[in-house]
Motif scaffolding. Sequence first.
Motif, PDB file in Angstrom:
ATOM      1  N   ILE A 174     -38.387  47.178  33.026  1.00 61.90           N
ATOM      2  CA  ILE A 174     -37.822  46.412  34.130  1.00 61.90           C
ATOM      3  C   ILE A 174     -38.514  45.055  34.164  1.00 61.90           C
ATOM      4  O   ILE A 174     -39.736  44.965  34.184  1.00 61.90           O
ATOM      5  CB  ILE A 174     -37.998  47.140  35.467  1.00 61.90           C
ATOM      6  N   LYS A 175     -37.728  43.988  34.128  1.00 61.01           N
ATOM      7  CA  LYS A 175     -38.266  42.623  34.137  1.00 61.01           C
ATOM      8  C   LYS A 175     -38.038  42.039  35.531  1.00 61.01           C
ATOM      9  O   LYS A 175     -36.938  42.129  36.085  1.00 61.01           O
ATOM     10  CB  LYS A 175     -37.576  41.773  33.078  1.00 61.01           C
ATOM     11  N   VAL A 176     -39.081  41.441  36.092  1.00 60.97           N
ATOM     12  CA  VAL A 176     -39.027  40.889  37.449  1.00 60.97           C
ATOM     13  C   VAL A 176     -39.370  39.412  37.405  1.00 60.97           C
ATOM     14  O   VAL A 176     -40.311  38.988  36.734  1.00 60.97           O
ATOM     15  CB  VAL A 176     -39.996  41.632  38.389  1.00 60.97           C
ATOM     16  N   GLU A 177     -38.587  38.602  38.130  1.00 65.75           N
ATOM     17  CA  GLU A 177     -38.794  37.163  38.181  1.00 65.75           C
ATOM     18  C   GLU A 177     -38.582  36.687  39.610  1.00 65.75           C
ATOM     19  O   GLU A 177     -37.693  37.182  40.308  1.00 65.75           O
ATOM     20  CB  GLU A 177     -37.800  36.486  37.237  1.00 65.75           C
ATOM     21  N   ASP A 178     -39.405  35.743  40.056  1.00 72.62           N
ATOM     22  CA  ASP A 178     -39.274  35.190  41.400  1.00 72.62           C
ATOM     23  C   ASP A 178     -37.998  34.362  41.489  1.00 72.62           C
ATOM     24  O   ASP A 178     -37.852  33.340  40.811  1.00 72.62           O
ATOM     25  CB  ASP A 178     -40.499  34.329  41.723  1.00 72.62           C
ATOM     26  N   ALA A 179     -37.051  34.781  42.337  1.00 69.97           N
ATOM     27  CA  ALA A 179     -35.761  34.098  42.442  1.00 69.97           C
ATOM     28  C   ALA A 179     -35.866  32.755  43.147  1.00 69.97           C
ATOM     29  O   ALA A 179     -34.903  31.987  43.160  1.00 69.97           O
ATOM     30  CB  ALA A 179     -34.756  34.995  43.172  1.00 69.97           C
TER      31      ALA A 179
END
Length: 357
Positions: A174-179
Amino acid sequence: MPAGRLVLALGLILSVVAGDVAATAQAPGSNKPKHIPPGKMAPLPPAVIDDELAIGGEDINARKVSTRMTVEVKVNGRGPYHFLVDSGADTSVVGLRIARDLQLRAGAPLVLNGMTATSIVDSVMLDELTLGQSTIHDLEVPVLREEDLGGQGMLGIDSLVNQRLMMDFEKLVIKVEDAREPAQVLDGEIVVTARRQRGQLILTQVTAVKLPIEAVIDTGSEITIGNLALRDKLIRRNRDNRDKFFQVATTGVTGVTINLEMARIAELKLGGITLRNVPIAFADVPPFKVFGLHKEPALLLGTDLLESFRRVSLDFRARKVRFQLRRCGSSGVEVTTAPTSAFMRVSSGDNGAVCRR
């Protein structure tokens, strides 16, 4: 067709509000969930399918629990713990063992609109919840039994609203990035501005056997569920289809089990992707009324169908969704939650963007 039985631990699509109950400070989990009629939340703006949505950011280790995926999180600096990712839930949830082990402060009782029942449940206060490099502070969340959740806890939209999330079912990452940071822009990308920051991703670019419907992306549910309005439009009104149903026993996060009717529909289109011979359960479960989707044909899109894709990318802030297939063309996929062994077929059609690597 003879009736089948399949017990599934459904994730919660919920709306949590302070209930008209006494807010006594008791130990978390000392009260059993008390079931009440479902409430209703304000209408949500639609999300769109964007075949060019790209997500960078940090890779977080993921595990697969049946068809759902969990990620490592920290609670008040402790952990890591494995939380399910639930794009359909307004709120995150902690398991009862974590609440007791960390001696989390008890909060007020909350009204929880789960998949199989609406209930009053205990809550706890979290100083911080950490997912990768992102930390959310001062949360009040329900506390539920791990056996009913299917994990040590659950990440809801209160933790995801400012994130871009990519779930890779092929690599279990799972890849998470600050929107809040600018997204990578690709040629042909469609930019959609949200009218509000908080809320489930409801797609309108969906048809079921050419019938336009609305579909909620629900990564916390192991099974895809249509409402009775959809069932009646597609199946029930045709006498030749009455023998196509089979029964599925389904258990929600508060431990309530209900029986659902299940059948296969000929076609489901998600933007440029076509699914054929698709198993769907049917019931007017509480989330349809909560989201105002109980009168018109609608669908809760669960991980039994989502895991057939290579990747599913969700941008909660910009309200965009991208589906990427494992290969171009047409292929057969076994849906593991269906009691029958017939394969679903997944097709990219002429849209090469949905299978680009």
